[in-house]
Design an enzyme around this catalytic site. Structure first.
Site, PDB file in Angstrom:
ATOM      1  N   GLU A 149      15.837  25.387 -10.007  1.00  0.00           N
ATOM      2  CA  GLU A 149      15.589  23.975 -10.299  1.00  0.00           C
ATOM      3  C   GLU A 149      16.921  23.310 -10.595  1.00  0.00           C
ATOM      4  O   GLU A 149      17.720  23.822 -11.390  1.00  0.00           O
ATOM      5  CB  GLU A 149      14.657  23.809 -11.509  1.00  0.00           C
ATOM      6  CG  GLU A 149      14.457  22.330 -11.864  1.00  0.00           C
ATOM      7  CD  GLU A 149      13.461  22.068 -12.988  1.00  0.00           C
ATOM      8  OE1 GLU A 149      12.883  23.043 -13.524  1.00  0.00           O
ATOM      9  OE2 GLU A 149      13.274  20.879 -13.332  1.00  0.00           O
ATOM     10  N   ASN A 186      14.066  17.027  -9.582  1.00  0.00           N
ATOM     11  CA  ASN A 186      13.169  16.195 -10.395  1.00  0.00           C
ATOM     12  C   ASN A 186      13.254  14.744  -9.951  1.00  0.00           C
ATOM     13  O   ASN A 186      14.340  14.251  -9.689  1.00  0.00           O
ATOM     14  CB  ASN A 186      13.597  16.259 -11.869  1.00  0.00           C
ATOM     15  CG  ASN A 186      13.324  17.630 -12.455  1.00  0.00           C
ATOM     16  OD1 ASN A 186      12.193  17.960 -12.779  1.00  0.00           O
ATOM     17  ND2 ASN A 186      14.372  18.444 -12.545  1.00  0.00           N
ATOM     18  N   GLU A 197       9.724  17.821  -7.885  1.00  0.00           N
ATOM     19  CA  GLU A 197       8.944  17.947  -9.121  1.00  0.00           C
ATOM     20  C   GLU A 197       8.605  16.563  -9.663  1.00  0.00           C
ATOM     21  O   GLU A 197       9.500  15.757  -9.914  1.00  0.00           O
ATOM     22  CB  GLU A 197       9.735  18.747 -10.163  1.00  0.00           C
ATOM     23  CG  GLU A 197      10.014  20.158  -9.693  1.00  0.00           C
ATOM     24  CD  GLU A 197      10.428  21.095 -10.817  1.00  0.00           C
ATOM     25  OE1 GLU A 197      10.455  20.681 -12.000  1.00  0.00           O
ATOM     26  OE2 GLU A 197      10.728  22.268 -10.500  1.00  0.00           O
ATOM     27  N   ASP A 220       4.934  18.760 -12.350  1.00  0.00           N
ATOM     28  CA  ASP A 220       5.730  19.216 -13.492  1.00  0.00           C
ATOM     29  C   ASP A 220       4.935  19.005 -14.783  1.00  0.00           C
ATOM     30  O   ASP A 220       4.067  18.132 -14.840  1.00  0.00           O
ATOM     31  CB  ASP A 220       7.022  18.389 -13.533  1.00  0.00           C
ATOM     32  CG  ASP A 220       8.170  19.139 -14.184  1.00  0.00           C
ATOM     33  OD1 ASP A 220       7.934  20.213 -14.755  1.00  0.00           O
ATOM     34  OD2 ASP A 220       9.307  18.640 -14.117  1.00  0.00           O
ATOM     35  N   GLU A 242       6.996  27.542 -17.435  1.00  0.00           N
ATOM     36  CA  GLU A 242       8.322  27.065 -17.846  1.00  0.00           C
ATOM     37  C   GLU A 242       8.648  27.498 -19.269  1.00  0.00           C
ATOM     38  O   GLU A 242       7.742  27.754 -20.073  1.00  0.00           O
ATOM     39  CB  GLU A 242       8.337  25.535 -17.862  1.00  0.00           C
ATOM     40  CG  GLU A 242       8.250  24.879 -16.534  1.00  0.00           C
ATOM     41  CD  GLU A 242       8.490  23.374 -16.693  1.00  0.00           C
ATOM     42  OE1 GLU A 242       9.456  22.894 -16.099  1.00  0.00           O
ATOM     43  OE2 GLU A 242       7.728  22.703 -17.402  1.00  0.00           O
TER      44      GLU A 242
HETATM   45  P1  C2E Z   1      12.067  19.445 -17.054  1.00  0.00           P
HETATM   46  O1  C2E Z   1      12.005  19.058 -15.633  1.00  0.00           O
HETATM   47  O2  C2E Z   1      10.779  19.811 -17.713  1.00  0.00           O
HETATM   48  O3  C2E Z   1      13.118  20.623 -17.133  1.00  0.00           O
HETATM   49  C1  C2E Z   1      12.998  21.741 -17.954  1.00  0.00           C
HETATM   50  C2  C2E Z   1      13.850  21.609 -19.186  1.00  0.00           C
HETATM   51  O4  C2E Z   1      13.659  22.758 -20.013  1.00  0.00           O
HETATM   52  C3  C2E Z   1      15.352  21.594 -18.886  1.00  0.00           C
HETATM   53  O5  C2E Z   1      15.974  20.755 -19.861  1.00  0.00           O
HETATM   54  C4  C2E Z   1      15.758  23.047 -19.107  1.00  0.00           C
HETATM   55  O6  C2E Z   1      17.130  23.212 -19.376  1.00  0.00           O
HETATM   56  C5  C2E Z   1      14.886  23.382 -20.293  1.00  0.00           C
HETATM   57  N1  C2E Z   1      14.634  24.817 -20.414  1.00  0.00           N
HETATM   58  C6  C2E Z   1      14.632  25.745 -19.426  1.00  0.00           C
HETATM   59  N2  C2E Z   1      14.330  26.972 -19.908  1.00  0.00           N
HETATM   60  C7  C2E Z   1      14.122  26.812 -21.241  1.00  0.00           C
HETATM   61  C8  C2E Z   1      13.749  27.722 -22.295  1.00  0.00           C
HETATM   62  O7  C2E Z   1      13.568  28.923 -22.096  1.00  0.00           O
HETATM   63  N3  C2E Z   1      13.611  27.179 -23.537  1.00  0.00           N
HETATM   64  C9  C2E Z   1      13.808  25.858 -23.782  1.00  0.00           C
HETATM   65  N4  C2E Z   1      13.671  25.434 -25.040  1.00  0.00           N
HETATM   66  N5  C2E Z   1      14.151  24.970 -22.811  1.00  0.00           N
HETATM   67  C10 C2E Z   1      14.283  25.451 -21.553  1.00  0.00           C
HETATM   68  P2  C2E Z   1      17.104  19.722 -19.474  1.00  0.00           P
HETATM   69  O8  C2E Z   1      18.001  20.292 -18.421  1.00  0.00           O
HETATM   70  O9  C2E Z   1      17.690  19.214 -20.741  1.00  0.00           O
HETATM   71  O10 C2E Z   1      16.261  18.559 -18.783  1.00  0.00           O
HETATM   72  C11 C2E Z   1      15.358  17.784 -19.520  1.00  0.00           C
HETATM   73  C12 C2E Z   1      14.550  16.892 -18.629  1.00  0.00           C
HETATM   74  O11 C2E Z   1      15.384  15.908 -17.994  1.00  0.00           O
HETATM   75  C13 C2E Z   1      13.893  17.650 -17.465  1.00  0.00           C
HETATM   76  O12 C2E Z   1      12.729  18.262 -17.927  1.00  0.00           O
HETATM   77  C14 C2E Z   1      13.659  16.535 -16.468  1.00  0.00           C
HETATM   78  O13 C2E Z   1      12.471  15.845 -16.773  1.00  0.00           O
HETATM   79  C15 C2E Z   1      14.834  15.608 -16.735  1.00  0.00           C
HETATM   80  N6  C2E Z   1      15.845  15.802 -15.685  1.00  0.00           N
HETATM   81  C16 C2E Z   1      16.779  16.752 -15.567  1.00  0.00           C
HETATM   82  N7  C2E Z   1      17.526  16.582 -14.455  1.00  0.00           N
HETATM   83  C17 C2E Z   1      17.026  15.479 -13.837  1.00  0.00           C
HETATM   84  C18 C2E Z   1      17.360  14.771 -12.636  1.00  0.00           C
HETATM   85  O14 C2E Z   1      18.266  15.137 -11.880  1.00  0.00           O
HETATM   86  N8  C2E Z   1      16.629  13.663 -12.352  1.00  0.00           N
HETATM   87  C19 C2E Z   1      15.592  13.249 -13.136  1.00  0.00           C
HETATM   88  N9  C2E Z   1      14.932  12.153 -12.769  1.00  0.00           N
HETATM   89  N10 C2E Z   1      15.239  13.883 -14.263  1.00  0.00           N
HETATM   90  C20 C2E Z   1      15.949  14.990 -14.618  1.00  0.00           C
HETATM   91 CA    CA Z   2      11.240  19.809 -13.803  1.00  0.00          CA
HETATM   92 CA    CA Z   3       8.851  20.666 -16.923  1.00  0.00          CA
END
Ligand code: C2E
Ligand code: CA
Ligand code: CA
Length: 390
Positions: free
Chosen positions: A42, A97, A129, A159, A216
Site C-alpha cells: 500500500e 488511497n 482504496e 478501506d 489491517e
Molecule cells: P489508511 O489507508 O487506513 O492506512 C493505514 C494506516 O495505518 C497508515 O497510517 C499506516 O501507516 C498505519 N498502520 C499500518 N500498520 C499499522 C499497525 O500495525 N499499527 C498501527 N497502529 N498503525 C498501522 P498513515 O500512513 O499515517 O496514513 C493515515 C491515513 O492517511 C491512511 O489511512 C489514509 O487514509 C491516508 N493516506 C495516506 N496516504 C494517502 C494518500 O496518498 N492519499 C490519500 N488521499 N490519503 C492517504
Molecule cells: Ca488505505
Molecule cells: Ca484503512
C-alpha cells in the site's frame, strides 16, 4: 494555527512542495497470512522535511484537500509509485488511497489512465482504496467514477470496512474486489468478542462473494494466529513490516520470496461460515441464507426468515423450493449459469410483504474448489436510498 503559519501554508506553497518532490511514497507490505509471502504494497504518503524529518499524512492530507490539491499530490505520488512497482514481480499489486473529493471531480479515471500509460504500469496491478465515507456526498458521481476505474482494469478495495453503517449497501452496488478490515477491530479482537465476530463475518462475506480480505493494523503474532484461525487470507501491519521508502521494497521482496512458512488456514464447514455471516446481519435491509449443495437451508439470518414469511425456527433443514415456492423457477433457471461456469446474475424479487429485494447468489467452495453450498444474499431495495444518504 497562528497567522504566520497560515500564510506560509498557502495553496501556492503546497503546490510548490509537490513540484519540488517534498512528498514521497512509502510502501507497506501486504502479506498472505498462510505463508507470509508479500503479495503487494500500500502506498502511503509522507512529507520529507529538509532536515530529514518525516511528516505523517494526517497532518497534510486535510490541508491538501482544503486547497483542492489532492489530485496533484496523487499524480506526484502515483508517478513515483508506478515507477517503483513496475520493477516488482508481476503478480505484486500496488494499492493507492483516494479521498472523497477525488471521487467527485470527474478527473480521477483520466489521471490514472494517463499515468498507467506514461509509466507502462498495468492497471490490473493497481488497487484503489476507498472509504465508504468517501462516497456519501455525491453518491451517483462517486459510483460512476468507481465503475470507470473498474472498467479500466483497476481493482477496488473498500478501506476501513466495518466502520460505516452503509458498508453492505455499498458492497452490493460497487464493483469492489477487496475488503480491508479496519485496524480498530484487530486492536480489540483479543479481548472483545464483538470484534472477533465482525472480523469473522467480514472474512465469511469475502469468501462467499469471492473477494480478497485484508486485516489491517496487525501488530502481534497472537493477532496473526487468531486471524489465521478465522481464515483471514491477507494482513498488513507492523508485525509484517512498517511503511518503507521505495528503494527498500525490493529487499523485502527478495527476502520474502524464499521463506514460505506454509501454515494451513483453518478449513471451515458450511455451517461455520453460514453462522459467521448470518450473525452479522441483524441489519434490517440485508438478509442472508445458506443452502447445502442439495438446496437445503443450512442457516439463515432473522431478516431472511422474516422477509420470506417463515418463523426462524422452522426454516432450517427445509428445501429452498418449499421456503420460497414462487422462486423455484428462477432457481432452476440459474442452474444453466452453473452448468456453463458463469457467475449468477443478480435479480429482483417481489416478496410477500410487497417489498422488492435484489438477490445475489454465489457458490461457496472450499480451498480445493469443492462445492460447499450456496449463499443467497438479499438486499432490500426500498431501504437502499435511506441507508446510503445521511
Ligand atoms: P489508511 O489507508 O487506513 O492506512 C493505514 C494506516 O495505518 C497508515 O497510517 C499506516 O501507516 C498505519 N498502520 C499500518 N500498520 C499499522 C499497525 O500495525 N499499527 C498501527 N497502529 N498503525 C498501522 P498513515 O500512513 O499515517 O496514513 C493515515 C491515513 O492517511 C491512511 O489511512 C489514509 O487514509 C491516508 N493516506 C495516506 N496516504 C494517502 C494518500 O496518498 N492519499 C490519500 N488521499 N490519503 C492517504
Ligand atoms: Ca488505505
Ligand atoms: Ca484503512
Amino acid at each position: 494555527m497562528n497567522e504566520n503559519l497560515k500564510s506560509a501554508d498557502s495553496r501556492a506553497t503546497y503546490q510548490q512542495l509537490i513540484n519540488s518532490g517534498a512528498f514521497k511514497p512509502f510502501f507497506q507490505p501486504i502479506v498472505s497470512l498462510e505463508d507470509q509471502r508479500v503479495v503487494g504494497f500500500e502506498l502511503l504518503a509522507r512529507r520529507i522535511l529538509p532536515e530529514g524529518l518525516i511528516v505523517s499524512p494526517a497532518e497534510f492530507i486535510p490541508v491538501m484537500e482544503q486547497y483542492g490539491l489532492l489530485n496533484e499530490l496523487m499524480t506526484s505520488l502515483a508517478s513515483q509509485g508506478f515507477m517503483t512497482a513496475r520493477t516488482w514481480p508481476e503478480h505484486q499489486f500496488l494499492s493507492i488511497n483516494v479521498s472523497p473529493s477525488q471521487l467527485n471531480g470527474k478527473h480521477l479515471p483520466d489521471i490514472i489512465r494517463k499515468l498507467g500509460e506514461r509509466y507502462q504500469f498495468s492497471l490490473s496491478r493497481l488497487r484503489i482504496e476507498i472509504t465508504e465515507t468517501a462516497l456519501i456526498d455525491d453518491v451517483e458521481t462517486a459510483r460512476a467514477e468507481i465503475e470507470a476505474l473498474s472498467e479500466m482494469g483497476c481493482m477496488i478495495a473498500m478501506d476501513d470496512f466495518g466502520t460505516g453503517c452503509s458498508s453492505l449497501a455499498w458492497l452490493i452496488q460497487l464493483p469492489a474486489s477487496t475488503l480491508k478490515i479496519d485496524g480498530s477491530f484487530i486492536r480489540s479482537m483479543l479481548h472483545k468478542k464483538d470484534s472477533r465476530k465482525i472480523i469473522s463475518s467480514v472474512v465469511g462475506l469475502g469468501r462467499s462473494l469471492d473477494m480478497d480480505v485484508i486485516a489491517e493494523g496487525v501488530e502481534t503474532e497472537e493477532e496473526a494466529e487468531m486471524l489465521r484461525g478465522i481464515g483471514c487470507p491477507y494482513a498488513q501491519g507492523y508485525l509484517f513490516g512498517r511503511p518503507i521508502p521505495a528503494e527498500e521494497t525490493r529487499n523485502l521482496l527478495t527476502a520474502g520470496s524464499g521463506s514460505h512458512i506454509h501454515r494451513r488456514v483453518a478449513r471451515m464447514s458450511l455451517e461455520q461460515r453460514a453462522h459467521q455471516i448470518s450473525s452479522m446481519y441483524a441489519a434490517p435491509d440485508t438478509s442472508i441464507c445458506f443452502l447445502s449443495p442439495e438446496l437445503i437451508v443450512v442457516d439463515a439470518s432473522d431478516t431472511f426468515a422474516a422477509r420470506v414469511g417463515w418463523p426462524m425456527q422452522d426454516i432450517t433443514h427445509r428445501h429452498i423450493f418449499e421456503v420460497i415456492p414462487s422462486q423455484a423457477e428462477k432457481l432452476l433457471w440459474l442452474q444453466d449459469f452453473r452448468i456453463k461456469g458463469l457467475p449468477y446474475p443478480p435479480f429482483e424479487v417481489k416478496l410477500p410483504g410487497g417489498t422488492i429485494d435484489l438477490i445475489m447468489i454465489t457458490q461457496v467452495e472450499d480451498e480445493a474448489k469443492e462445492l460447499l453450498g450456496f449463499c443467497i444474499f438479499g438486499f432490500n431495495l426500498d431501504c437502499k436510498t435511506r441507508s446510503v444518504q445521511p
